[in-house]
Design a protein around this motif. Structure first.
Motif, PDB file in Angstrom:
ATOM      1  N   ARG A  53      47.209  12.522  35.020  1.00  0.00           N
ATOM      2  CA  ARG A  53      47.380  11.460  34.205  1.00  0.00           C
ATOM      3  C   ARG A  53      46.866  10.420  33.873  1.00  0.00           C
ATOM      4  NH1 ARG A  53      54.410  10.542  34.613  1.00  0.00           N
ATOM      5  NH2 ARG A  53      55.379  13.021  34.864  1.00  0.00           N
ATOM      6  N   THR A  54      45.991  10.471  35.008  1.00  0.00           N
ATOM      7  CA  THR A  54      45.600   8.966  34.852  1.00  0.00           C
ATOM      8  C   THR A  54      43.905   9.499  35.284  1.00  0.00           C
ATOM      9  OG1 THR A  54      46.556   7.413  34.786  1.00  0.00           O
ATOM     10  CG2 THR A  54      45.099   6.291  35.077  1.00  0.00           C
ATOM     11  N   LYS A  76      43.205  15.854  32.216  1.00  0.00           N
ATOM     12  CA  LYS A  76      44.729  15.562  31.928  1.00  0.00           C
ATOM     13  C   LYS A  76      45.193  16.779  31.810  1.00  0.00           C
ATOM     14  CE  LYS A  76      44.465  10.419  30.452  1.00  0.00           C
ATOM     15  NZ  LYS A  76      44.815   9.477  29.169  1.00  0.00           N
ATOM     16  N   LYS A 110      46.652  10.526  39.777  1.00  0.00           N
ATOM     17  CA  LYS A 110      46.172   9.458  39.402  1.00  0.00           C
ATOM     18  C   LYS A 110      44.760  10.047  40.410  1.00  0.00           C
ATOM     19  CE  LYS A 110      43.843   4.753  39.407  1.00  0.00           C
ATOM     20  NZ  LYS A 110      44.299   3.262  40.354  1.00  0.00           N
TER      21      LYS A 110
END
Length: 266
Positions: A53-54, A76, A110
């Motif tokens: 996601r990050t 992502k 992440k």
């Protein structure tokens, strides 16, 4: 003799049964916990919960975050467990501006990318614009600047890329303390010496030298200056013979005019 208390096996059976039942319940709870934990892990691995996601990029100034991420091959939505950190790091280092790259996938979703770029050792002055030059000799043409920050010398009149590359390799070998003393480097080739250069220093001196073995020759500059009268300015010749030549009045005036002109340009 006193009468001994005797507990019959019949009296102990309910207690034994209760203890066995407790052990069985604890064992059942343990196995159920393991089962649900495994189910949770499988669900996490197969669901979007494990997708990246990050993506955080740090340490870059010449290369954009987007470019670093693109070269890493990480996007992502990619499952974090499928990321090959070493492979992504090698891909990023394929960029000629980047010296080192560390890729770390951090659960649950992440990715941290830390890059180390090659130091820039100067600015090429071309058509009234300034372009950072790396120690590899590469000019960052896409990083055009209208002013130079003053954190590295200006390289002027280097019309031959081979000599420019040779000069930047020498600058890369210089201690940072000496590099910061250099304001400008002018390429002034002659018939006798195509590598002839003239340096304008931030402390007011001029250095006459050559590109070949420049880093080694320039290493004595601080010790030479320390022996000179602070009020006495002139040209420091470095190379086969190192000596100081004090300005004549006309040379001093010309030097001041050139410095003033250069400051106005900046």
């Amino acid at each position: 003799m006193g009468k001994k208390n005797v507990v019959s096996i019949e009296d102990r059976i309910p207690t034994l049964k209760q203890e066995r039942k407790k052990k069985a319940n604890r064992r059942l709870i343990f196995y159920l916990s393991i089962f649900f934990l495994l189910i949770s892990i499988i669900v996490y691995l197969q669901s979007p919960l494990s997708d990246v996601r990050t993506i955080a990029v740090s340490g870059n100034s010449f290369v954009s975050d987007e470019k670093v991420i693109e070269q890493s091959g990480i996007a992502k939505g990619k499952n974090i467990w499928t990321i090959n950190e070493a492979e992504a790091s090698r891909a990023i280092k394929g960029n000629p501006v980047i010296h080192k790259a560390d890729v770390n996938a951090r659960l649950p979703w992440k990715v941290d990318i830390t890059v180390t770029e090659f130091n820039h050792v100067g600015y090429a002055v071309q058509n009234e614009s300034y372009y950072p030059i790396l120690g590899t000799g590469q000019i960052l043409k896409d990083k055009e600047q209208q002013t130079a920050s003053g954190d590295a010398p200006l390289l002027i009149d280097f019309s031959d890329e081979d000599y420019l590359t040779e000069m930047t390799h020498e600058l890369k070998r210089l201690p940072e303390s000496i590099l910061k003393l250099i304001s400008e480097i002018h390429w002034q080739p002659t018939d006798d010496n195509e590598r002839k250069i003239k340096l304008y220093m931030n402390d007011g001196y001029i250095v006459d030298g050559t590109i070949r073995n420049f880093a080694d020759n320039m290493s004595v500059y601080p010790s030479i200056v320390s022996q000179l009268d602070t009020e006495s300015k002139g040209i420091i010749h470095i190379g086969a013979g190192t000596y100081f030549e004090k300005f004549t009045t006309s040379e001093e005036e010309n030097s001041e005019e050139e410095e003033s002109g250069n400051e106005n340009e900046e």
